[in-house]
Scaffold this motif. Structure first.
Motif: not given
Ligand SMILES: *Cc1c(COP(=O)(O)O)cnc(C)c1O
Length: 356
Positions: A73-76, A78-80, A144-146, A165-167, A188-191
């Protein structure tokens, strides 16, 4: 030509991660099968998720009482899920960018949300200071990181309520004071790994306190009870995450990762500050992200921005075009990006400036 990958996400992964993932796609743990075609309940995959979970706990120094989850479901998502599981009546959020404001929008579906501060009026070019948590808040949520705007809160804030925190884009770049948190999450797709899995770390005793009914799949307790195997987890991204975590451990863990990240960011920010042609977009240098470096060309050179992207492409530099809401350039310096790539970018900036 060697490529230098500055994409913001999905983004560069270590060679170790890519190679081992490629091998496991052909032959996973000597099973003679691809990791793409084995049961998530096989003993071989169970060993993968167990080791990955243990390494997250070890590298991030997570104490007893927290659970590590691997969710879709991605970080998004987690927003819900965060407010679904934690927000009874009221929570405080800080609005420091697009992702933060997306989190706020979802939380408002579940209760009262006090936005303690926002830097939206200045296109999120700084981190607001001197704000207060609203009375009666059950938790404080921040990003934490925009990733889009290149600002970062690198020190765990001091507040009177538990934090979430959204890290997503700076996890594994600094230590975390777990005594202050009830949840931390990161796509996961950043670090960490390819897109498809989200790392969620929740404090067990903070769950079960909301009055609403929670759908099974959105209830963290479901996934804790089943070890992230209630349903089929994202097998391949978890396999890749394990490779990245092994690589992080071999490098020397958080200390070494942070040292490298600080060094890369300092080199690039120095080059920007010394340049006559480029300038940073973040107004207070203390707010600058060490993960996503946003910069533009000074007004008198503005029309050369397109040319610079092409100039870079000719040297193998990819992914530096800024997000459409900021413009200019964004160089993402995630953990897997080597210093060598930063040097190539700085060289390109200098040569381009000299040429004009
Ligand atoms: C990329 C990103 C998201 C979105 O992540 P998804 O997995 O596409 O939902 C949310 N928060 C931060 C800080 C991001 O860098």
């Amino acid at each position: 030509m060697k490529k230098h990958n500055f994409y913001a996400g999905p983004s560069i992964l270590s060679e170790y991660t890519i190679k081992n993932t490629a091998e496991a796609i052909l032959n996973f743990a000597d099973t003679g099968l691809s990791v793409l075609e084995v049961s998530h309940r096989s003993k071989e995959f169970q060993a993968v998720i167990d080791e990955a979970t243990a390494l997250v706990k070890e590298i991030l120094e997570i104490p007893e009482g927290f659970s590590v989850l691997w969710l879709g479901g991605g970080a998004s998502m987690q927003f819900c899920m965060i407010p679904f599981n934690f927000l009874n009546k009221k929570a405080s959020y800080i609005d420091t960018g697009t992702w933060a404001s997306n989190a706020i929008k979802e939380a408002r579906l579940f209760g009262e949300v006090d936005v303690v501060a926002s830097s939206k009026d200045a296109n999120y070019t700084y981190i607001p200071k001197d704000w207060k948590i609203a009375e009666g808040s059950e938790y404080f949520h921040y990003t934490s990181n925009n990733t889009i705007y290149g600002t970062e809160i690198r020190k765990d804030p001091d507040v009177s309520v538990p934090m979430i925190c959204d890290m997503s884009s700076d996890i594994f770049s600094r230590p975390i004071d777990w005594s202050k948190y009830i949840a931390v999450y990161a796509g996961a797709q950043k670090n960490l790994a390819p897109a498809g899995v989200t790392l969620v770390i929740v404090r067990d005793d903070a769950l079960g306190h909301v009055e609403r009914a929670i759908p099974t799949m959105l209830d963290y307790r479901t996934h804790i009870k089943k070890g992230s195997m209630f349903n089929t987890p994202p097998v391949l991204p978890i396999y890749s995450a394990l490779q990245t975590l092994r690589y992080y451990k071999q490098l020397g863990g958080l200390k070494e990762l942070e040292r490298r990240d600080l060094e890369k960011a300092a080199a690039l920010y120095n080059a920007i500050d010394e340049s006559k042609m480029f300038e940073g977009t973040v107004t207070d240098p203390n707010d600058r992200s060490i993960m996503n470096v946003c910069f533009v060309m000074k007004p008198e050179y503005k029309e050369l921005e397109k040319d610079f992207v092409e100039f870079c492409a000719n040297r193998g530099i990819v992914g530096i075009k800024g997000h459409r809401s900021v413009g200019g350039f964004r160089a993402s310096l995630y953990n897997a990006l080597p210093m060598e790539s930063v040097k190539v970018l700085i060289e390109a900036m200098k040569d381009f400036e000299y040429k004009h």
